[in-house]
Enzyme design. Structure first.
Site, short mmCIF file in Angstrom:
data_model
loop_
_atom_site.label_atom_id
_atom_site.label_comp_id
_atom_site.label_asym_id
_atom_site.label_seq_id
_atom_site.Cartn_x
_atom_site.Cartn_y
_atom_site.Cartn_z
N ARG A 1 -0.53 -9.13 13.30
CA ARG A 1 -1.07 -8.13 12.35
C ARG A 1 -1.84 -8.82 11.23
O ARG A 1 -2.89 -8.33 10.79
CB ARG A 1 0.07 -7.29 11.76
CG ARG A 1 0.44 -6.12 12.67
CD ARG A 1 1.79 -5.55 12.34
NE ARG A 1 1.91 -5.06 11.00
CZ ARG A 1 3.04 -5.10 10.29
NH1 ARG A 1 4.14 -5.62 10.82
NH2 ARG A 1 3.08 -4.62 9.08
N LYS B 1 0.83 -1.21 0.00
CA LYS B 1 0.00 0.00 0.00
C LYS B 1 0.87 1.26 0.00
O LYS B 1 0.66 2.18 -0.78
CB LYS B 1 -0.93 0.03 1.23
CG LYS B 1 -1.86 -1.17 1.35
CD LYS B 1 -2.73 -1.10 2.59
CE LYS B 1 -1.98 -1.23 3.91
NZ LYS B 1 -1.34 -2.53 4.14
N ARG C 1 10.92 -1.75 11.51
CA ARG C 1 9.89 -1.17 12.36
C ARG C 1 9.71 -2.00 13.64
O ARG C 1 10.01 -3.18 13.67
CB ARG C 1 8.54 -1.13 11.61
CG ARG C 1 8.46 0.00 10.63
CD ARG C 1 7.24 0.03 9.72
NE ARG C 1 6.05 -0.66 10.15
CZ ARG C 1 4.96 -0.77 9.38
NH1 ARG C 1 4.93 -0.21 8.17
NH2 ARG C 1 3.91 -1.41 9.79
N ARG D 1 11.62 -5.92 4.76
CA ARG D 1 11.40 -4.48 4.62
C ARG D 1 12.30 -3.70 5.56
O ARG D 1 12.61 -4.14 6.66
CB ARG D 1 9.95 -4.12 4.95
CG ARG D 1 9.75 -2.59 4.93
CD ARG D 1 8.33 -2.16 5.07
NE ARG D 1 7.69 -2.76 6.21
CZ ARG D 1 6.38 -2.84 6.34
NH1 ARG D 1 5.57 -2.35 5.42
NH2 ARG D 1 5.86 -3.41 7.41
N ARG E 1 -9.82 0.73 8.44
CA ARG E 1 -9.28 -0.57 8.83
C ARG E 1 -10.34 -1.45 9.48
O ARG E 1 -10.08 -2.60 9.77
CB ARG E 1 -8.27 -0.34 9.92
CG ARG E 1 -6.80 -0.30 9.73
CD ARG E 1 -6.11 -1.29 8.95
NE ARG E 1 -4.84 -1.62 9.50
CZ ARG E 1 -3.71 -0.96 9.25
NH1 ARG E 1 -3.70 0.04 8.41
NH2 ARG E 1 -2.60 -1.35 9.81
P1 AP5 Z 1 4.86 -1.70 1.92
O1 AP5 Z 1 4.55 -0.79 0.78
O2 AP5 Z 1 5.63 -1.17 3.08
O3 AP5 Z 1 3.53 -2.48 2.41
P2 AP5 Z 1 2.25 -1.93 3.17
O4 AP5 Z 1 1.06 -2.55 2.49
O5 AP5 Z 1 2.28 -0.45 3.31
O6 AP5 Z 1 2.43 -2.70 4.57
P3 AP5 Z 1 2.39 -2.16 6.06
O7 AP5 Z 1 3.11 -3.20 6.89
O8 AP5 Z 1 2.87 -0.75 6.15
O9 AP5 Z 1 0.88 -2.23 6.37
P4 AP5 Z 1 0.23 -2.29 7.74
O10 AP5 Z 1 -1.16 -2.16 7.28
O11 AP5 Z 1 0.53 -3.47 8.57
O12 AP5 Z 1 0.93 -1.11 8.58
P5 AP5 Z 1 0.49 0.36 8.92
O13 AP5 Z 1 1.70 1.20 8.92
O14 AP5 Z 1 -0.67 0.77 8.06
O15 AP5 Z 1 5.66 -2.94 1.28
C1 AP5 Z 1 6.17 -3.98 2.12
C2 AP5 Z 1 7.56 -4.40 1.65
O16 AP5 Z 1 7.47 -5.01 0.38
C3 AP5 Z 1 8.57 -3.25 1.48
O17 AP5 Z 1 9.83 -3.72 1.86
C4 AP5 Z 1 8.55 -2.96 -0.01
O18 AP5 Z 1 9.80 -2.45 -0.46
C5 AP5 Z 1 8.27 -4.34 -0.57
N1 AP5 Z 1 7.49 -4.28 -1.79
C6 AP5 Z 1 6.33 -3.60 -1.97
N2 AP5 Z 1 5.88 -3.78 -3.22
C7 AP5 Z 1 6.79 -4.60 -3.82
C8 AP5 Z 1 6.88 -5.18 -5.12
N3 AP5 Z 1 5.98 -4.93 -6.05
N4 AP5 Z 1 7.92 -5.98 -5.40
C9 AP5 Z 1 8.86 -6.26 -4.45
N5 AP5 Z 1 8.84 -5.74 -3.22
C10 AP5 Z 1 7.81 -4.93 -2.91
O19 AP5 Z 1 -0.06 0.21 10.40
C11 AP5 Z 1 0.79 -0.07 11.49
C12 AP5 Z 1 -0.01 -0.12 12.79
O20 AP5 Z 1 -0.62 1.17 13.05
C13 AP5 Z 1 -1.19 -1.08 12.83
O21 AP5 Z 1 -0.79 -2.38 13.18
C14 AP5 Z 1 -2.10 -0.42 13.89
O22 AP5 Z 1 -1.65 -0.68 15.19
C15 AP5 Z 1 -1.93 1.06 13.60
N6 AP5 Z 1 -2.93 1.59 12.66
C16 AP5 Z 1 -2.64 2.16 11.44
N7 AP5 Z 1 -3.77 2.55 10.82
C17 AP5 Z 1 -4.79 2.22 11.65
C18 AP5 Z 1 -6.21 2.35 11.55
N8 AP5 Z 1 -6.79 2.90 10.48
N9 AP5 Z 1 -6.97 1.89 12.56
C19 AP5 Z 1 -6.40 1.34 13.65
N10 AP5 Z 1 -5.06 1.18 13.82
C20 AP5 Z 1 -4.26 1.61 12.82
MG MG Z 2 2.62 0.86 4.93
#
Ligand code: AP5
Ligand code: MG
Length: 215
Positions: free
Chosen positions: A173, A13, A162, A127, A88
């Site tokens: 997660r 994402k 992270r 990552r 979410r």
């Molecule tokens: P990346 O782009 O980082 O993936 P992502 O989908 O953004 O994954 P996240 O882990 O950030 O999602 P998340 O939903 O768990 O975390 P968030 O920060 O939102 O890509 C991943 C890896 O793959 C990278 O290394 C990248 O380089 C690689 N990659 C990507 N595309 C590629 C490709 N095509 N080919 C090869 N490699 C590739 O949330 C964190 C925490 O915050 C949650 O657990 C929760 O506690 C809280 N939180 C956040 N939002 C909310 C909400 N709305 N409600 C409640 N709690 C929330």
């Molecule tokens: Mg992310």
């Protein structure tokens, strides 16, 4: 463009959002990035969110809606926005629908980025993220390493894993995603906004979104 990016942790994402902002100046709004910034800055929000995040639990809906209600009314959102990691839960999606109705904002699409589970697990373990909360550039030791090991190409800060990238937090997660967030696919299907894109290449995802929007 005004998009929601749905998808499991590691689906890409954040990576796709960063590519899309370059197309038309739409802003990436990542609730995860906002929360990590607040934890690093030691604000009240950060203190409240930290333990939930470290475990891989969602932070309470009320905290998130408080952030998003303000954020979506900032002037930079007028060009468009990419919601990354929000909504979410079904209550967040319902509250967002009400908020956008109140602000007379119409969403273009909710994009579900669908990536096989084995790819996701591999990506989350490999990552790396820029430690500067104003940057949070995303790298991958296998597919996209920084030019100089451990140093962000964009801002020169250390690149780290992270806090929620332990094996235990990753599996929690993914379980939380399946229980609380996966149902949003059905929610946006009913709203007539869903587009599922299956693919491990972010170029394919970005091009499919451009085709869908006719840009
Ligand atoms: P990346 O782009 O980082 O993936 P992502 O989908 O953004 O994954 P996240 O882990 O950030 O999602 P998340 O939903 O768990 O975390 P968030 O920060 O939102 O890509 C991943 C890896 O793959 C990278 O290394 C990248 O380089 C690689 N990659 C990507 N595309 C590629 C490709 N095509 N080919 C090869 N490699 C590739 O949330 C964190 C925490 O915050 C949650 O657990 C929760 O506690 C809280 N939180 C956040 N939002 C909310 C909400 N709305 N409600 C409640 N709690 C929330
Ligand atoms: Mg992310």
């Amino acid at each position: 463009m005004k998009l929601i990016l749905l998808g499991a942790p590691g689906a890409g994402k954040g990576t796709v959002a960063k590519q899309l902002t370059a197309i038309d100046g739409s802003v990436q709004i990542s609730t995860g990035d906002i929360l990590r910034g607040a934890v690093q800055a030691g604000t009240d929000l950060g203190k409240e969110a930290e333990a939930y995040m470290k475990r891989g639990d969602l932070v309470p809906d009320s905290l998130i809606m408080g952030i998003m209600e303000k954020r979506l009314q900032e002037p930079d959102c007028q060009k468009g926005f990419l919601l990354d990691g929000f909504p979410r839960t079904i209550p967040q999606a319902e509250a967002l629908r009400d908020l956008l109705g109140k602000l007379s904002i119409k969403l273009d699409l909710a994009v579900n980025i669908d990536v096989p589970k084995d790819v996701i697990l591999d990506r989350l373990c490999t990552r790396r993220t820029c430690s500067n909360s104003a940057c949070q550039a995303i790298y991958n030791v296998k597919s996209n390493p920084p030019t100089q090991e451990g140093i962000c190409d964009k801002c020169g800060s250390p690149v780290i894993q992270r806090d929620d990238e332990t094996e235990e937090a990753i599996s929690h997660r993914l379980a939380t995603y399946n229980e609380k967030t996966a149902p949003l696919v059905g929610f946006y299907e009913k709203e007539g906004l869903l587009r599922t894109i299956t693919g491990t290449s972010s170029d394919i995802v970005v091009n499919a979104i451009k085709d869908e929007l006719g840009i």
